[in-house]
Write an enzyme that holds these catalytic residues in place. Structure first.
Site, PDB file in Angstrom:
ATOM      1  CE1 TYR A  18      -4.056  -1.950   5.302  1.00 47.21           C
ATOM      2  CE2 TYR A  18      -3.456   0.351   4.982  1.00 47.21           C
ATOM      3  CZ  TYR A  18      -3.832  -0.872   4.468  1.00 47.21           C
ATOM      4  OH  TYR A  18      -3.978  -1.015   3.101  1.00 47.21           O
ATOM      5  CB  SER A  39      -0.913   0.031   1.225  1.00 45.36           C
ATOM      6  OG  SER A  39      -1.614   1.254   1.309  1.00 45.36           O
TER       7      SER A  39
END
Length: 321
Positions: free
Chosen positions: A197, A184
């Protein structure tokens, strides 16, 4: 003093030049380089194995790989959705599709995770897509141990152990192979309120780029680092937010940063074997380059974004700890 100023100028010019080179390379290969023929490069009748393959990025990867002529192994935890996705892809593309039902929350027991490798030993798997992922946001002290365990179990264990297992298999193949690890853009600079995360995705990003240097003569490795996308996971996150208070901010955020997972997957597969550090779509590529170029400003913007998400959350956890 003049020498010092000259040095600062040269360092800045080098940084700007490196970003300009990256963008120029993106423009060049998007417009002038033809994507590889996958069956020719990776093997006729070979298989692509995709984790988290019944929704979002995983399903888009599965469909696009099938469209490009590869058979599939779909891995996900929901058996009903696996069978539905299998039938859709077989009907639409006429490829062979195998399925494995597995709950990636069990990944810390890595022997169960490696059953995916053992169950596919009779198949010529040539492409691995480590896509499965979990998400959590909020102030770190408000996250539950269950959420933290899920992030680590789903975002770190599969990409590590499946890459290890299949890289060993790929070394024995006569054709090239490929590994795509979906990280990501959130893992490229600090991200307050998405700290755990973003930390797991930073691991995915840097692990992939480091591993790639060791195997690039034999395996095409891609670190896919998308930004915010129109996936079911993000839709579920949005459903827990009351965006009315910051409607203009979220309209700007969506217009500037959000793109479809289908567009990202097509662009990433077009770059497989050509590029190894990939954001996906043109919008996400610009976002990633801007994130790296304006690091401190990016952290400030992410802090604002994270605070807003916490502020408008409909299900703020009580601090009864």
């Amino acid at each position: 003093m003049k020498s010092f100023k000259r040095l600062i100028f040269l360092v800045g010019a080098f940084k700007v030049g490196s970003y300009a080179y990256d963008l120029g390379w993106e423009i060049y290969h998007r417009n002038y380089l033809e994507p590889y023929n996958f069956p020719q490069r990776y093997g006729e009748s070979s298989y692509a194995l995709v984790t988290g393959s019944t929704d979002g990025y995983g399903k888009s990867y599965a469909r696009e790989l099938a469209r490009r002529g590869l058979n599939l192994v779909l891995v996900a935890r929901n058996g009903e959705k696996l069978e539905k996705t299998k039938q859709e892809i077989q009907n639409d593309f006429g490829v062979k599709v195998e399925t494995i039902q597995y709950d990636f929350l069990n990944s810390p027991n890595y022997e169960t995770l490696l059953e995916i490798d053992r169950q596919t030993r009779d198949l010529d798997v040539s492409v691995l897509v480590n896509n499965v992922g979990a998400f959590a946001s909020g102030e770190f002290v408000d996250l539950t141990p269950k959420q933290l365990n899920e992030l680590i179990a789903v975002n770190i264990y599969p990409v590590t152990f499946l890459t290890h297992a299949f890289a060993r298999r790929f070394y024995k193949r006569s054709k090239r192979s490929a590994i795509i690890n979906v990280g990501s853009e959130a893992g490229e600079v600090p991200y307050p309120y998405l700290q755990a995360y973003a930390g797991t995705k930073s691991y995915d990003n840097h692990f992939t780029l480091s591993f790639r240097e060791e195997v690039k003569d034999k395996i095409d490795v891609v670190a896919h680092m998308p930004g915010p996308s129109t996936t079911p996971m993000n839709a579920e996150i949005a459903s827990r937010l009351d965006v009315r208070k910051y409607a203009l901010f979220f309209k700007f955020f969506e217009a500037a940063f959000v793109d479809s997972h289908e567009a990202n997957v097509v662009s990433t597969l077009n770059q497989l074997g050509i590029n190894h550090y990939v954001a996906g779509s043109a919008k996400h590529t610009l976002t990633l380059e801007a994130t790296k170029m304006f690091g401190p400003l990016s952290v400030w913007f992410r802090t604002v974004h994270g605070k807003i998400m916490v502020d408008i959350s409909k299900d703020k956890p009580p601090r009864d700890w």
